[in-house]
Design an enzyme around this catalytic site. Sequence first.
Site, PDB file in Angstrom:
ATOM      1  N   VAL A  30       0.923  -1.069  -0.070  1.00 42.42           N
ATOM      2  CA  VAL A  30       0.118  -0.111  -0.080  1.00 42.42           C
ATOM      3  C   VAL A  30       0.860   1.259   0.017  1.00 42.42           C
ATOM      4  O   VAL A  30       1.611   1.511   0.978  1.00 42.42           O
ATOM      5  CB  VAL A  30      -0.954   0.053   1.326  1.00 42.42           C
ATOM      6  CG1 VAL A  30      -1.790   1.405   1.156  1.00 42.42           C
ATOM      7  CG2 VAL A  30      -1.608  -1.232   1.251  1.00 42.42           C
ATOM      8  N   THR A  31       0.746   2.040  -1.074  1.00 43.63           N
ATOM      9  CA  THR A  31       1.668   3.409  -1.119  1.00 43.63           C
ATOM     10  C   THR A  31       0.869   4.329  -0.204  1.00 43.63           C
ATOM     11  O   THR A  31      -0.575   4.263  -0.459  1.00 43.63           O
ATOM     12  CB  THR A  31       2.014   3.612  -2.680  1.00 43.63           C
ATOM     13  OG1 THR A  31       0.886   4.145  -3.332  1.00 43.63           O
ATOM     14  CG2 THR A  31       2.961   2.662  -3.187  1.00 43.63           C
ATOM     15  N   GLY A  32       1.301   5.367   0.207  1.00 36.13           N
ATOM     16  CA  GLY A  32       0.509   6.444   0.802  1.00 36.13           C
ATOM     17  C   GLY A  32      -0.030   6.054   1.767  1.00 36.13           C
ATOM     18  O   GLY A  32      -1.126   6.213   2.748  1.00 36.13           O
ATOM     19  N   ILE A  34      -6.653   7.733   3.869  1.00 42.62           N
ATOM     20  CA  ILE A  34      -7.058   6.537   3.014  1.00 42.62           C
ATOM     21  C   ILE A  34      -6.137   5.262   3.082  1.00 42.62           C
ATOM     22  O   ILE A  34      -6.509   4.430   3.509  1.00 42.62           O
ATOM     23  CB  ILE A  34      -7.601   7.192   1.907  1.00 42.62           C
ATOM     24  CG1 ILE A  34      -8.613   7.930   1.529  1.00 42.62           C
ATOM     25  CG2 ILE A  34      -7.906   5.756   0.827  1.00 42.62           C
ATOM     26  CD1 ILE A  34      -9.134   8.711   0.434  1.00 42.62           C
ATOM     27  N   ASP A  43       5.370   4.810   2.282  1.00 46.16           N
ATOM     28  CA  ASP A  43       5.034   5.947   2.402  1.00 46.16           C
ATOM     29  C   ASP A  43       6.296   7.028   2.085  1.00 46.16           C
ATOM     30  O   ASP A  43       7.322   6.699   2.398  1.00 46.16           O
ATOM     31  CB  ASP A  43       4.240   6.695   3.729  1.00 46.16           C
ATOM     32  CG  ASP A  43       3.196   7.833   3.609  1.00 46.16           C
ATOM     33  OD1 ASP A  43       2.152   7.641   3.386  1.00 46.16           O
ATOM     34  OD2 ASP A  43       3.871   8.807   3.801  1.00 46.16           O
ATOM     35  N   ASP A  73       9.746   7.439  -2.469  1.00 44.54           N
ATOM     36  CA  ASP A  73       8.997   8.518  -3.090  1.00 44.54           C
ATOM     37  C   ASP A  73       8.413   7.762  -4.500  1.00 44.54           C
ATOM     38  O   ASP A  73       9.417   7.276  -5.218  1.00 44.54           O
ATOM     39  CB  ASP A  73      10.037   9.664  -3.645  1.00 44.54           C
ATOM     40  CG  ASP A  73       9.490  10.668  -4.531  1.00 44.54           C
ATOM     41  OD1 ASP A  73       8.280  10.694  -4.915  1.00 44.54           O
ATOM     42  OD2 ASP A  73      10.145  11.541  -5.001  1.00 44.54           O
ATOM     43  N   TYR A  98      -4.759  18.563 -10.402  1.00 45.18           N
ATOM     44  CA  TYR A  98      -5.414  17.336  -9.855  1.00 45.18           C
ATOM     45  C   TYR A  98      -6.345  16.542 -10.709  1.00 45.18           C
ATOM     46  O   TYR A  98      -6.315  15.359 -10.771  1.00 45.18           O
ATOM     47  CB  TYR A  98      -5.854  17.596  -8.527  1.00 45.18           C
ATOM     48  CG  TYR A  98      -6.454  16.564  -7.617  1.00 45.18           C
ATOM     49  CD1 TYR A  98      -5.291  15.634  -6.834  1.00 45.18           C
ATOM     50  CD2 TYR A  98      -7.713  16.373  -7.398  1.00 45.18           C
ATOM     51  CE1 TYR A  98      -5.777  14.805  -5.826  1.00 45.18           C
ATOM     52  CE2 TYR A  98      -8.126  15.184  -6.511  1.00 45.18           C
ATOM     53  CZ  TYR A  98      -7.227  14.414  -5.841  1.00 45.18           C
ATOM     54  OH  TYR A  98      -7.394  13.619  -5.078  1.00 45.18           O
ATOM     55  N   ALA A  99      -7.361  17.398 -11.212  1.00 45.25           N
ATOM     56  CA  ALA A  99      -8.421  16.675 -12.300  1.00 45.25           C
ATOM     57  C   ALA A  99      -7.463  15.925 -13.386  1.00 45.25           C
ATOM     58  O   ALA A  99      -8.010  14.843 -13.745  1.00 45.25           O
ATOM     59  CB  ALA A  99      -9.217  17.695 -12.643  1.00 45.25           C
TER      60      ALA A  99
HETATM   61  P1  NAP Z   1      -3.402  12.093   2.530  1.00 48.04           P
HETATM   62  O1  NAP Z   1      -3.858  11.684   3.892  1.00 48.04           O
HETATM   63  O2  NAP Z   1      -2.804  13.286   2.369  1.00 48.04           O
HETATM   64  O3  NAP Z   1      -2.226  10.800   2.180  1.00 48.04           O
HETATM   65  C1  NAP Z   1      -1.741  10.958   1.041  1.00 48.04           C
HETATM   66  C2  NAP Z   1      -0.483  10.330   1.585  1.00 48.04           C
HETATM   67  O4  NAP Z   1       0.379   9.882   0.256  1.00 48.04           O
HETATM   68  C3  NAP Z   1       0.446  10.750   2.474  1.00 48.04           C
HETATM   69  O5  NAP Z   1       0.666   9.897   3.580  1.00 48.04           O
HETATM   70  C4  NAP Z   1       1.617  11.415   1.892  1.00 48.04           C
HETATM   71  O6  NAP Z   1       2.910  11.023   2.747  1.00 48.04           O
HETATM   72  C5  NAP Z   1       1.891  10.254   0.698  1.00 48.04           C
HETATM   73  N1  NAP Z   1       2.710  10.754  -0.512  1.00 48.04           N
HETATM   74  C6  NAP Z   1       2.511  11.805  -0.942  1.00 48.04           C
HETATM   75  N2  NAP Z   1       3.520  12.149  -1.856  1.00 48.04           N
HETATM   76  C7  NAP Z   1       4.249  11.108  -1.760  1.00 48.04           C
HETATM   77  C8  NAP Z   1       5.284  10.454  -2.519  1.00 48.04           C
HETATM   78  N3  NAP Z   1       5.693  11.117  -3.696  1.00 48.04           N
HETATM   79  N4  NAP Z   1       5.727   9.107  -2.356  1.00 48.04           N
HETATM   80  C9  NAP Z   1       5.215   8.483  -1.664  1.00 48.04           C
HETATM   81  N5  NAP Z   1       4.216   8.738  -0.718  1.00 48.04           N
HETATM   82  C10 NAP Z   1       3.622  10.377  -1.083  1.00 48.04           C
HETATM   83  O7  NAP Z   1      -4.440  12.107   1.611  1.00 48.04           O
HETATM   84  P2  NAP Z   1      -5.832  10.987   1.410  1.00 48.04           P
HETATM   85  O8  NAP Z   1      -6.886  11.952   1.106  1.00 48.04           O
HETATM   86  O9  NAP Z   1      -5.394   9.670   2.261  1.00 48.04           O
HETATM   87  O10 NAP Z   1      -5.318  10.473  -0.032  1.00 48.04           O
HETATM   88  C11 NAP Z   1      -5.024   9.417  -0.427  1.00 48.04           C
HETATM   89  C12 NAP Z   1      -5.405   9.263  -2.105  1.00 48.04           C
HETATM   90  O11 NAP Z   1      -6.832   9.135  -2.199  1.00 48.04           O
HETATM   91  C13 NAP Z   1      -4.779  10.125  -2.810  1.00 48.04           C
HETATM   92  O12 NAP Z   1      -4.178   9.329  -4.235  1.00 48.04           O
HETATM   93  C14 NAP Z   1      -5.623  11.310  -3.097  1.00 48.04           C
HETATM   94  O13 NAP Z   1      -5.767  11.912  -4.561  1.00 48.04           O
HETATM   95  C15 NAP Z   1      -6.739  10.245  -3.219  1.00 48.04           C
HETATM   96  N6  NAP Z   1      -8.183  10.960  -2.987  1.00 48.04           N
HETATM   97  C16 NAP Z   1      -8.585  11.641  -1.857  1.00 48.04           C
HETATM   98  C17 NAP Z   1      -9.681  12.171  -1.758  1.00 48.04           C
HETATM   99  C18 NAP Z   1     -10.271  12.831  -0.308  1.00 48.04           C
HETATM  100  O14 NAP Z   1     -11.175  13.580  -0.224  1.00 48.04           O
HETATM  101  N7  NAP Z   1      -9.394  12.723   0.456  1.00 48.04           N
HETATM  102  C19 NAP Z   1     -10.744  12.242  -2.610  1.00 48.04           C
HETATM  103  C20 NAP Z   1     -10.385  11.435  -4.039  1.00 48.04           C
HETATM  104  C21 NAP Z   1      -9.205  10.864  -4.011  1.00 48.04           C
HETATM  105  P3  NAP Z   1       3.988  12.134   2.765  1.00 48.04           P
HETATM  106  O15 NAP Z   1       3.273  13.221   2.272  1.00 48.04           O
HETATM  107  O16 NAP Z   1       4.408  12.310   4.193  1.00 48.04           O
HETATM  108  O17 NAP Z   1       4.994  11.639   2.099  1.00 48.04           O
END
Ligand code: NAP
Length: 252
Positions: free
Chosen positions: A14-16, A21, A40, A65, A160-161
């Site tokens: 699982v990345t991120g 999420i 992460d 990354d 982003y879109a």
């Molecule tokens: P989040 O809590 O900010 O989690 C995103 C994670 O990705 C963070 O832990 C961040 O860690 C990591 N990340 C960022 N850049 C990275 C990189 N270059 N390499 C490795 N890890 C990286 O946001 P989330 O809402 O859970 O989002 C998870 C996914 O769902 C994303 O793809 C987001 O676009 C998508 N999404 C979210 C929503 C929403 O409403 N929340 C809606 C639609 C889609 P670090 O920054 O510490 O590296």
Amino acid sequence: MGSAGRLSAVLALVTGGGGGIGGAVCARLAREGARVAVADGDAAAAAAVASRLARAGEHAAFGADVASAPAVAHLVADVQAHFGAPPAVCVACAGVTRDAFLLRLSEGDFDEVLRVNLKGTFLVTQAVARALVEAGAPGGSVVTVGSVVGKVGNLGQANYAAAKAGVEGLTRTCAKELARFGIRCNAVLPGFVATPMTAKVPPKVLQKFADQVPLGRLGEPQDVADVCAFLASPESSYITGASVEVTGGLFM
Ligand code: NAP
């Protein structure tokens, strides 16, 4: 909740995984029996999540990354070395936002969002698929995370879109190419989910979206994790190339 044992002994990357999420996905997959490689950008955040999972000793944390090809190659090699097999399940949750209206959006913020969300998803999918094919592993499931914003657009999110629409095209193409190896690829498209990412959105804006959700609330990370677990599991074995909206009905 979940079907305990649905992913018994399956290895999942699982990345991120340190995020909102991604963390919920790790917890859900672990509860269903998976061994989880939590990755992460922030290795400490990944380690904290891994330590809180069910059967904590079975999992491992990695810092990488996702937008760096060498880093992703190392990540998948390290996961394989640690667990003795490539991950049969991969959920690519790493993502970032850099919101600005088009007239003010900088080239740097456009590039960064495409780099992490789209290129990162490509690199992770490719590395996992290569490892599975090289190992002659039977099948696999890659779940990518797009966004309903990739379909409908959103003020301040041209970068982003575009990236998230790209994730859907990428996923459908991977699904076509990897089907002959038994590897399924599907996208989940969340709506608005309460995580650190949306904590940056002004509360008034979030409330406006919440008011439009037919099911009457913003999403929780578990809502998305439930669908990821289904797409990761054999219960979805005849589903590939699909995009599943997890929006509470927003924008249907
Ligand atoms: P989040 O809590 O900010 O989690 C995103 C994670 O990705 C963070 O832990 C961040 O860690 C990591 N990340 C960022 N850049 C990275 C990189 N270059 N390499 C490795 N890890 C990286 O946001 P989330 O809402 O859970 O989002 C998870 C996914 O769902 C994303 O793809 C987001 O676009 C998508 N999404 C979210 C929503 C929403 O409403 N929340 C809606 C639609 C889609 P670090 O920054 O510490 O590296």
